[in-house]
Design an enzyme around this catalytic site. Structure first.
Site, PDB file in Angstrom:
ATOM      1  N   ASN A 180      -6.283   2.839  10.646  1.00 22.78           N
ATOM      2  CA  ASN A 180      -7.280   3.652  11.333  1.00 22.78           C
ATOM      3  C   ASN A 180      -8.636   2.976  11.378  1.00 22.78           C
ATOM      4  O   ASN A 180      -8.927   2.129  10.537  1.00 22.78           O
ATOM      5  CB  ASN A 180      -7.419   5.002  10.594  1.00 22.78           C
ATOM      6  N   ASP A 183       1.738  12.075  14.819  1.00 21.89           N
ATOM      7  CA  ASP A 183       1.307  13.279  15.554  1.00 21.89           C
ATOM      8  C   ASP A 183       2.500  13.980  16.189  1.00 21.89           C
ATOM      9  O   ASP A 183       2.569  15.214  16.229  1.00 21.89           O
ATOM     10  CB  ASP A 183       0.279  12.893  16.637  1.00 21.89           C
ATOM     11  N   ILE A 208      -1.068   0.671  12.746  1.00 20.55           N
ATOM     12  CA  ILE A 208      -1.156   1.951  12.030  1.00 20.55           C
ATOM     13  C   ILE A 208      -2.567   2.162  11.479  1.00 20.55           C
ATOM     14  O   ILE A 208      -3.070   3.284  11.405  1.00 20.55           O
ATOM     15  CB  ILE A 208      -0.109   1.974  10.880  1.00 20.55           C
ATOM     16  N   GLY A 265       0.789  -1.224   0.000  1.00 24.88           N
ATOM     17  CA  GLY A 265       0.000   0.000   0.000  1.00 24.88           C
ATOM     18  C   GLY A 265       0.825   1.279   0.000  1.00 24.88           C
ATOM     19  O   GLY A 265       2.057   1.252  -0.068  1.00 24.88           O
ATOM     20  N   HIS A 314      -5.661   9.139  18.564  1.00 22.55           N
ATOM     21  CA  HIS A 314      -5.207   9.562  17.239  1.00 22.55           C
ATOM     22  C   HIS A 314      -6.395   9.888  16.344  1.00 22.55           C
ATOM     23  O   HIS A 314      -6.706   9.166  15.405  1.00 22.55           O
ATOM     24  CB  HIS A 314      -4.314   8.483  16.596  1.00 22.55           C
TER      25      HIS A 314
END
Ligand code: NAD
Ligand code: LMR
Length: 330
Positions: A119, A150, A117, A11, A177
């Site tokens: 979401n 972040d 990682i 990806g 996050h």
């Protein structure tokens, strides 16, 4: 011998992340898993003359081989946002993807350090934890939500304002996050007392919604990939350095279960959020041989930051409940 498996390796994040990991002399086997294109990505990376062997694995039937005996599993698999979407909008697709990858990890690499990682991180980390509990191999110290982007953004944006060196400027960012759950603690950063209240409010908002800046600029072609690959590689390599190379004093803010934290850290989250039962929170974590070694409390915050905590708590709690419930209800 350190085997790292990247799930979602073909990806937008997976490819540059794998390239950055390929450069590390600490990794001996880089295993690339995806449902598409991994043979090509693996063939390409395997020509680089660094230490690690690279293998590519495509499709469900090759997942076991890809993940088996991994020391670290990094998961950037799943769909990214398009303009107008929240990270929570990704839950209906990504929750199942992360659950299935976590199930394979729990079965075939139960001791792996899991770096999540995909979401919405606020929910996908509880999903991974619940899967590991279900499989009887849960260790809160080994499951991390990667919130490093972040921190990277905060260092960049704040250093631009105060004229500091971005690479060495450490800005703690705690909480979760997504939007208002991202809590930059600028009052703890030397040099920010020169900023006006308006500047503090503006840069705080920019850090909280930095992901939207990239989603908007990419205009339908996805979200942050290159900066995330940088941040993800930094985090995974720090985990490896602390766990397998004797690295000491390595601290990263990361979203973990508060079961891995001491009473002082847990209390600091309760006091500031006004929430008795937040089970996951990003805090400064010292990494060690077993993953989480020591979790620091939030520390002193400004009145402005106290208000951010109040805004964060209900949203983060909802995200956590949604993630845990997804696995528990099955
Ligand atoms: P992408 O669409 O470019 O890549 C995702 C990859 O996952 C694809 O190659 C796809 O084939 C693969 N995939 C899909 N289902 C899979 C499965 N079941 N098993 C293995 N691989 C599978 O997306 P991207 O831009 O790389 O983003 C990936 C995820 O990372 C998104 O959820 C995005 O929101 C998230 N993200 C998180 C952060 C963070 O700070 N934590 C930052 C940026 C992006
Ligand atoms: C980010 O912060 O860039 C990622 O979480 C991707 C997103 O959806 O914004």
């Amino acid at each position: 011998m350190v085997k790292v498996c990247v799930c979602g390796a073909a990806g937008g994040i997976g490819q540059p992340l794998s390239l950055l990991l390929k450069q590390s002399p600490l990794i001996t086997h880089l295993s690339l898993y995806d449902i598409v294109n991994t043979p090509g990505v693996a063939a390409d990376l395997s020509h680089i003359n660094t230490k690690s062997k690279v293998t590519g694995h495509k499709g469900q039937e090759e997942l076991e081989e890809a993940i088996k005996d991994s020391d670290v599993v990094v998961i950037p698999a799943g769909v990214p946002r398009k303009p107008g979407m929240t990270r929570d909008d990704l839950f209906k697709i990504n929750a199942g993807i992360v659950r299935d990858l976590a199930t394979a990890a729990a079965k075939f690499a139960p001791k792996a350090f899991m770096c999540i990682i995909s979401n919405p991180v606020n929910s996908t980390v509880p999903i991974v934890a619940e899967v590991f509990k279900k499989e009887g191999v849960y260790d809160a110290r080994r499951i991390f939500g990667v919130t490093t982007l972040d921190i990277v953004r905060a260092s960049t944006f704040v250093s631009e304002l105060i004229g500091a060196d971005a690479q060495s400027l450490k800005v703690p960012v705690v909480g979760g996050h997504s939007g208002v759950t991202i809590l930059p603690l600028l009052s703890q950063v030397q040099g920010t007392n020169a900023l006006s209240e308006q500047q503090i409010a503006d840069v705080t908002h920019r850090i909280q919604f930095g992901g939207d800046e990239v989603v908007k600029a990419k205009d339908g072609a996805g979200s942050a990939t290159l900066s995330m690959a940088y941040a993800g590689a930094r985090f995974a390599l720090n985990v490896i350095e602390a766990a397998f190379n004797g690295g000491k004093g390595i601290v990263e803010c990361t979203y973990v279960s508060l079961e891995a934290a001491g009473a002082d850290a847990v209390q600091s989250v309760k006091d500031l959020s006004g929430e008795e039962s937040l089970e996951y929170f990003s805090l400064p974590v010292e990494l060690g041989p077993n993953g989480v070694d020591k979790v620091s409390p939030v520390g002193a915050v400004s009145d402005f930051e106290k208000k951010l905590f109040a805004a964060c708590a209900p949203e983060l709690k909802g995200n956590i409940t949604k993630g845990s419930g997804f696995v528990k209800q099955e």
